[in-house]
Scaffold this active site. Structure first.
Site, PDB file in Angstrom:
ATOM      1  N   LYS A  30      19.919 -66.243   9.400  1.00  0.00           N
ATOM      2  CA  LYS A  30      20.028 -65.343  10.551  1.00  0.00           C
ATOM      3  C   LYS A  30      20.669 -66.107  11.712  1.00  0.00           C
ATOM      4  CE  LYS A  30      17.410 -61.658  12.703  1.00  0.00           C
ATOM      5  NZ  LYS A  30      16.235 -60.784  12.585  1.00  0.00           N
ATOM      6  N   ARG A  36       6.749 -42.479  12.197  1.00  0.00           N
ATOM      7  CA  ARG A  36       6.475 -42.874  10.822  1.00  0.00           C
ATOM      8  C   ARG A  36       4.999 -42.717  10.451  1.00  0.00           C
ATOM      9  NH1 ARG A  36      10.123 -46.581   8.200  1.00  0.00           N
ATOM     10  NH2 ARG A  36      12.040 -45.396   8.377  1.00  0.00           N
ATOM     11  N   GLU A  87       4.302 -48.887   9.866  1.00  0.00           N
ATOM     12  CA  GLU A  87       3.564 -48.172  10.911  1.00  0.00           C
ATOM     13  C   GLU A  87       2.463 -47.286  10.321  1.00  0.00           C
ATOM     14  OE1 GLU A  87       6.876 -48.431  10.700  1.00  0.00           O
ATOM     15  OE2 GLU A  87       7.474 -49.471  12.535  1.00  0.00           O
TER      16      GLU A  87
END
Ligand SMILES: Cc1ncc(C[n+]2csc(CCOP(=O)(O)OP(=O)(O)O)c2C)c(N)n1
Length: 657
Positions: free
Chosen positions: A284, A422, A394
């Site tokens: 990353k 969600r 979630e």
């Protein structure tokens, strides 16, 4: 535009397939430079996009987009994809009003197969595309690119489950950088780490299979004796056994910064014409050292200081953890040295939770992969045993909280409004139906700005207002947020507190934090006499109401400003009493008007037969684009001028009537 660069000279993405390794290397560095220079100005998702530059080159070299389709999970890593698919000239406008979106957007380009912004959807959506293409019998192959962070979300497994079963021709590229926004968490993440630890295994397995098959008699037997032996051999040698068991062919681990290797493995994966997981290892932030070293700080940034002594430092964000709605923590270090500014709502919440958790050991905090973005990092640092990061999950977060609450803990789940969507069923079924004392702190409620429609918190008041047994609090400032958190924790039933992105109003923050006991509709103008207009706001609507009252006063119109800080249950007597004392009622909410706060007020008036003109100010019945928040507010007419104008209009129509 610079004609000396391949980026300008090539016809992209078509020319990619003919490039040699050196040209790919040059192009990769041009793409990186373009991303870094642009994000330095506009802010955005830096680390993820830098990490997939070679992967994007390889994908577009091997695929024929838009006939073939790439589905980017979350979509925050799509910057290289945009640069390579005809959007170089407009790239400088990314995330700005009227400019390119920071996420894939089919309206922008046919190369954006689907629009995204939320996590863990790519396998399901990619699978749907692949099955449709298969049914239609035409051309077109589908690749879903999903990060290891996004692979913590349940929807990804639902997709794997069905694709493995149907044998869908879908290549799932697992972009494994060991990072979510911060370091990835969970058992799946540990599993991937174990695979990565022995990258040679993949080649070993291929060699083994080839060699064994070559032995006359034995080879066939090894693979014919039965699944058991084959599975036994595989289990010993196949790093991605989990995926193989689900019906996928597992390939990997491929070096995600080696275009040649990526192209070779992609070609093999596509040729299999079935469900394949291609496990790719990336770094990353690749190519920008500060981001490689501290990837969690450079997930989302509001800008970069390039070339100065502070090279790589993030420009101070508007709020320490509000630089990006997706919640990188970049900017926090700066805020310590900056002149005193009000804390963000997020910070006020994080501090309050820590203080309340310190006082009551039953209190625990839960985040779904957004510790810094929700301010829960303060709890994590100070009381790690009372902090849970469940991954990008979630729904699970609320189920987990329900269990904790049922056993006597006091869970506080901190989510962004858009991601709470969600967890709607879990909120209704697991928390509110049994009436469990779970507190949900809903951050980024209202418009969030540059991240746009996938991230605006536009709907929560509407979808929360109808749940029986739920207390719904909406603070007008950061002190009220802290007090309402204490209030919610004292309840023995479910509660939600929703608050916006950005800085608070600079009010004093009492310590210790005391719960608020009402009144639930607070009249803010000194003596609340009968007046022409009632400006009844909630949350950010209160500040707009205050400004509107001043504008009206200048026009000789008297107005009362009131703050509805508990929307459910709504104090209907107070609403009726106030409405009765005014000619016109104006409601103000940073939420869609459909079924929102204004609708709740209308319901009260209608149920009690009180006739008053009601002007509802809020978000319109459409998805709102991206751009800086003040411009978006102006665009949708959520401001004091509009409130005053509409109030005047309503008054004059009464006069005429
Ligand atoms: C449902 C949902 N929850 C939370 C987020 C916020 N979010 C955006 S990116 C991200 C981390 C993604 O990690 P990963 O998939 O590994 O991609 P990486 O950034 O590491 O490339 C999170 C949590 C989201 N987009 N969607």
């Amino acid at each position: 535009l610079r004609e000396d660069r391949l980026l300008e000279r090539l016809s992209l993405p078509d020319d990619l397939s003919g490039l040699d390794e050196e040209q790919m290397r040059i192009l990769a560095s041009e793409v990186r430079e373009e991303i870094i220079q642009t994000v330095a100005r506009t802010g955005g998702h830096l680390g993820a996009s830098l990490g997939v530059v070679e992967l994007t080159l390889a994908l577009h070299a091997e695929l024929h987009s838009p006939v073939d389709k790439v589905v980017w999970d979350v979509g925050h890593q799509c910057y290289a994809h945009k640069l390579l698919t005809g959007r170089l000239e407009r790239f400088g406008s990314i995330r700005t009003l009227g400019g390119l979106s920071g996420f894939p957007k089919p309206e922008e380009s046919p190369h954006d197969a689907v629009g995204t912004g939320h996590s863990s959807t790519s396998i399901s959506v990619g699978m749907g595309l692949a099955e449709a293409l298969r049914a239609q019998g035409g051309e077109g192959r589908v690749v879903a690119v999903i990060g290891d962070g996004a692979l913590t979300g349940g929807m990804a497994y639902e997709g794997l489950n069905q694709a493995g079963h149907l044998g869908t021709p879908l290549v799932v590229v697992l972009n494994d950088n060991d990072m979510s926004i911060k370091r990835n968490v969970g058992a799946m993440s540990s599993y991937l780490s174990r695979i990565r630890a022995v990258p040679g295994l993949y080649r070993l397995r291929r060699d083994f299979e080839r060699r064994v098959q070559r032995f006359p008699g034995i080879g066939e037997r090894v693979f014919a004796v039965g699944e058991q032996l084959k599975d036994g051999v595989k289990a010993a040698l196949v790093p991605g056994m989990l995926f193989e068991e689900l019906g996928f062919t597992y390939l990997g681990v491929t070096d995600g910064h080696d275009v040649g290797a990526l192209r070779g493995d992609l070609r093999r994966a596509l040729a299999m014409n079935g469900p394949v997981v291609l496990h790719v290892r990336t770094v990353k932030g690749k190519g920008y050292l500060p981001a490689e070293l501290e990837p969690d700080r450079f997930h989302g940034v509001s800008g970069l200081n390039l070339g100065s002594a502070a090279a790589g430092a993030t420009i101070p964000a508007e709020g320490s953890n509000s630089g990006s709605t997706t919640g990188g923590s970049a900017g926090r270090r700066y805020s310590a040295a900056a002149p005193p500014v009000p804390p963000t709502y997020t910070e006020a919440f994080g501090r309050a939770l820590l203080s309340l958790a310190t006082a009551d050991e039953r209190v625990v905090g839960i985040t779904a992969a957004m510790a810094a973005g929700t301010g829960l990092d303060l709890l994590e640092e100070a009381l790690p045993a009372r902090f849970f990061d469940v991954g990008i999950a979630e729904g699970h977060a609320l189920g987990f909280a329900a269990g904790l609450a049922a056993a006597g803990q006091k869970p506080v789940v901190a989510l962004y409004s858009t991601f709470l969507q969600r967890a709607y069923d879990q909120l209704i079924h697991d928390v509110c139906l049994p009436g469990l004392p779970v507190v949900v702190a809903v951050d980024r409620a209202g418009l969030v700005g540059e991240d746009g429609p996938t991230h605006h918190g536009a709907f929560d008041l509407s979808f929360l207002r109808l749940i029986p047994g739920l207390s719904l609090f909406v603070p007008k400032d950061e002190a009220e947020l802290q007090a309402l958190l204490a209030t919610a924790l004292e309840l023995d039933r479910p509660a939600v507190i929703r608050y916006p992105r950005g800085r608070g109003r600079g009010v004093a923050l009492p310590s210790p934090i005391r719960p608020l006991a009402g009144p639930w509709i607070e009249v803010l103008t000194p003596s609340a006499p009968a007046a022409d207009v009632l400006l009844l706001g909630c949350g950010t609507g209160v500040a707009v109401a205050e400004q509107a009252a001043r504008l009206l006063a200048a026009e000789g119109v008297s107005a009362t400003v009131a703050n509805a800080r508990r929307l459910r249950p709504l104090d209907s007597e107070a609403v009726l009493g106030l409405a009765e004392a005014h000619e016109v009622v104006v409601t103000l909410e940073e939420n869609v008007l459909s079924a929102g706060f204004g609708s709740a007020v209308l319901e009260v008036l209608s149920d009690h037969g009180l006739r008053r003109p009601v002007v509802r100010l809020g978000l319109p019945d459409r998805f709102i684009g991206h751009g800086d928040t003040p411009s978006l507010w102006a665009e949708v007419g959520f401001d004091a001028r509009e409130a005053a104008r509409r109030a005047q209009q309503a008054l004059s129509s009464i006069a005429i009537g």
